[in-house]
Structure formats: C-alpha cells, structure tokens
Motif scaffolding. Structure first.
Motif, PDB file in Angstrom:
ATOM      1  N   ASP A   1      45.470  40.678  31.841  1.00  0.00           N
ATOM      2  CA  ASP A   1      45.169  39.298  31.454  1.00  0.00           C
ATOM      3  C   ASP A   1      44.389  38.623  32.572  1.00  0.00           C
ATOM      4  O   ASP A   1      44.287  37.402  32.622  1.00  0.00           O
ATOM      5  N   PHE A   2      43.871  39.445  33.509  1.00  0.00           N
ATOM      6  CA  PHE A   2      43.053  39.002  34.633  1.00  0.00           C
ATOM      7  C   PHE A   2      43.849  38.218  35.679  1.00  0.00           C
ATOM      8  O   PHE A   2      43.277  37.547  36.537  1.00  0.00           O
ATOM      9  N   SER A   3      45.158  38.315  35.639  1.00  0.00           N
ATOM     10  CA  SER A   3      46.001  37.655  36.630  1.00  0.00           C
ATOM     11  C   SER A   3      46.125  38.531  37.876  1.00  0.00           C
ATOM     12  O   SER A   3      45.777  39.719  37.872  1.00  0.00           O
ATOM     13  N   GLN A   4      46.646  37.948  38.949  1.00  0.00           N
ATOM     14  CA  GLN A   4      46.894  38.711  40.171  1.00  0.00           C
ATOM     15  C   GLN A   4      47.918  39.808  39.913  1.00  0.00           C
ATOM     16  O   GLN A   4      47.830  40.907  40.475  1.00  0.00           O
ATOM     17  N   ASN A   5      48.864  39.504  39.041  1.00  0.00           N
ATOM     18  CA  ASN A   5      49.890  40.484  38.695  1.00  0.00           C
ATOM     19  C   ASN A   5      49.274  41.714  38.018  1.00  0.00           C
ATOM     20  O   ASN A   5      49.613  42.857  38.330  1.00  0.00           O
ATOM     21  N   ALA A   6      48.335  41.479  37.108  1.00  0.00           N
ATOM     22  CA  ALA A   6      47.657  42.584  36.420  1.00  0.00           C
ATOM     23  C   ALA A   6      46.771  43.365  37.393  1.00  0.00           C
ATOM     24  O   ALA A   6      46.703  44.601  37.337  1.00  0.00           O
ATOM     25  N   TRP A   7      46.089  42.660  38.278  1.00  0.00           N
ATOM     26  CA  TRP A   7      45.247  43.329  39.276  1.00  0.00           C
ATOM     27  C   TRP A   7      46.089  44.219  40.193  1.00  0.00           C
ATOM     28  O   TRP A   7      45.674  45.302  40.590  1.00  0.00           O
ATOM     29  N   ASN A   8      47.295  43.774  40.518  1.00  0.00           N
ATOM     30  CA  ASN A   8      48.186  44.572  41.353  1.00  0.00           C
ATOM     31  C   ASN A   8      48.539  45.888  40.668  1.00  0.00           C
ATOM     32  O   ASN A   8      48.593  46.943  41.304  1.00  0.00           O
ATOM     33  N   ALA A   9      48.770  45.827  39.343  1.00  0.00           N
ATOM     34  CA  ALA A   9      49.076  47.046  38.585  1.00  0.00           C
ATOM     35  C   ALA A   9      47.874  47.987  38.568  1.00  0.00           C
ATOM     36  O   ALA A   9      48.027  49.214  38.662  1.00  0.00           O
ATOM     37  N   ILE A  10      46.673  47.426  38.448  1.00  0.00           N
ATOM     38  CA  ILE A  10      45.455  48.244  38.465  1.00  0.00           C
ATOM     39  C   ILE A  10      45.321  48.962  39.806  1.00  0.00           C
ATOM     40  O   ILE A  10      45.054  50.168  39.868  1.00  0.00           O
ATOM     41  N   GLN A  11      45.534  48.231  40.888  1.00  0.00           N
ATOM     42  CA  GLN A  11      45.428  48.839  42.222  1.00  0.00           C
ATOM     43  C   GLN A  11      46.449  49.956  42.405  1.00  0.00           C
ATOM     44  O   GLN A  11      46.140  51.009  42.970  1.00  0.00           O
ATOM     45  N   TYR A  12      47.668  49.727  41.914  1.00  0.00           N
ATOM     46  CA  TYR A  12      48.709  50.746  42.033  1.00  0.00           C
ATOM     47  C   TYR A  12      48.287  52.016  41.295  1.00  0.00           C
ATOM     48  O   TYR A  12      48.403  53.127  41.826  1.00  0.00           O
TER      49      TYR A  12
END
Length: 301
Positions: free
Chosen positions: A9-20
């Motif tokens: 959803d383009f949130s920081q939380n979603a970006w963190n999952a992408i990085q992981y």
C-alpha cells in the motif's frame, strides 16, 4: 525460479516487507510480483461528485496506484539492483484478498510476503486485519508476515510450532526445510501444552515422521507449558531462544487458528515481533494441481 507476491500500500511498513524479501532471497533467482489494489468510492447520491477538477475519481485512484508501483520499482533498483531478481507490477481494482488469490492461481505463486502493523487500539493487536484475512483465506500458498520495523537478520534460529496431532506431508514442510537449508538454520520444534503430559501414540508417530523430514536439518524438540495463551507462550519462547523466524501450519484446530481466535485481552502480548511463516494445509487435490502446474512450467521453460 521462485515466484513471490508482495502486496503493498506504499507505506513504510510495506516497504520494510519488500526489503526483507529481497534480502532473504538475494542469492536466489526470483520474480517478484508487486501488487496494489484499490477500491475507489462509488458515488451513492447526487451530492457525491464522480469527478474532481475534471478527473474521474476512479481514473485518479488507478493512476496513483500505477505510479506508486513504478516509484517502488525505481527505489528497489536504486537500492538493490540484484541481477537475480526480476519484477512485475499488478495494479487492480479489486478487494485485496480476492486479488491475492487470483494472482496466486494465475502466476503459480510460491510465497506471499506481507507486512504486519497491528493496530493502535485493542482490535487486531495480533496482526493487521489485512494480514489476518490473507492468512485465513489463502489456501494454496505460504504467507510470510514481516513485523513493522523488523530489520532483516539471517534466520539461523527457526521455530516450528506444533501439537503433533496432525500428520504433516513433505510438501507442507518444504518451505520451512528450504529456508533452513538456505541459511544453515537450526529448527526448534516447539510443543505448547496446557498441562505437561506424555505424548499419545498418534502424537509420537507424528513427531517421529516430522523428525524424519527434518533429518537433513539440525533440529531439537521443546515442550513448554502454556502461559495465558498460545501466542504469549510462543512470544516468550522466541525471545528466550533468540528465534529469528516462527513457522506453523494453518489447519482446523491448529495453533494458528487458535491464535487468531484467542480473546483480544489474551493475545495483546503477541505483536509478531519476528517474521511468521504460515503454511496452508495442502489437501491431495491441491498437491496434484501444484504438481501439474510445476510440470507445465518446466515444459514451457
């Protein structure tokens, strides 16, 4: 090549999952499918405008979704630029869970990686509501839930929670075993009991089979007393043994089902402090379809 779906959803939380996910599979060839769903408000009366500044609301929301995905891909390529990884974007006017299931079927997805953020109030403190819905409604694909702000750490210590009341198949355990091999991890089989007692004959048989499956992986068995709730017990266990990833199978009467049904007050202690791998129950029909899909992919490649 692995096929991994990451809703965002383009949130920081979603970006963190992408990085992981990018770090977890940095040595493997993967195609990542980044999914964003949108459901613009439909005007229900003449007082709700279908257009703003000459632009249809639906078109504007679609454009925001597509542009958000483009920016995410650019950010990934700037920060990671891994030749082993390729990316596809999916922007869909649909409900999240429905679209996730459609994408899993269409692209033979191997794993879903999603961020979890819990909630600020007493509701959904276990995990974010979207994550819970994906886990409950995804029947063909494992889900890896990454907690908010969790920094990637190679999962050298992994736990698998089970009560030994069910026979597991090799296909169901494959995601756990693959990760254990990839990171030379130790797997700790944890059995939470309300009252410590000897295993039944059936439980002992299932434990013996589980240990056979894990024969190529260093593993240990732990039996622990339940503290208030299963979720709280697993949280304490994970903290004390410095577990980097917790895995469990999701089926009727499983720990996972119990945890999502535990009273809110009991489950407030569990905020998914570590990544949680939820493996769906695979019936014989699902296994045969998966096998056919894999064969078709081999032929086409």
């Amino acid at each position: 090549m692995k096929r991994i779906l990451i809703p965002t959803d383009f949130s920081q939380n979603a970006w963190n999952a992408i990085q992981y996910a990018l770090n977890l599979f940095k040595r493997q060839e993967c195609t990542f499918y980044l999914l964003n769903t949108y459901t613009p408000a439909i005007p229900s009366s003449r007082f709700m405008a279908p257009m703003v500044d000459g632009v249809r609301i639906e078109d504007a929301v679609r454009s925001n979704s597509e542009n958000g995905l483009k920016r995410t891909i650019e950010q990934i390529k700037t920060m990671f630029n891994n030749e082993k990884h390729s990316f596809e974007t999916i922007s869909s006017f649909n409900l999240l869970v429905d679209e996730v299931n459609d994408v899993v079927d269409t692209y033979s997805i191997d794993l879903i990686v999603t961020g979890t953020k819990g909630a600020s109030g007493m509701e959904e403190v276990f995990m974010g509501s979207n994550t819970v819905r994906i886990i409950k409604n995804t029947k063909k694909c494992p889900v890896l839930a990454i907690p908010k702000c969790f920094a990637f750490s190679a999962p050298s210590e992994m736990a698998f929670a089970t009560d030994f009341n069910r026979f597991y198949t090799a296909s169901e355990l494959a995601p756990l075993i693959e990760l254990a091999h990839a990171f030379k991890a130790t797997v700790r089989i944890v059995h939470v009991q309300y009252e410590i007692k000897a295993l039944t004959e059936l439980q002992q048989f299932n434990l013996n089979m589980l240990r056979k499956y894990l024969d190529s992986v260093e593993h240990y068995v732990h039996t622990v007393s339940e503290l208030n709730s299963v979720s709280h017990t697993l949280e304490i266990f994970s903290q004390e043994l410095d577990i980097h990833l917790l895995a469990m199978l999701n089926y009727q009467h499983s720990y996972m089902e119990r945890m999502t049904r535990e009273p809110i007050v009991k489950r407030t202690a569990f905020h998914t402090q570590i990544p949680l791998l939820v493996i769906p129950e695979l019936g014989m029909e699902s296994l045969s379809k998966r096998s056919e899909q894999n064969q078709e992919n081999l032929v086409s490649n």
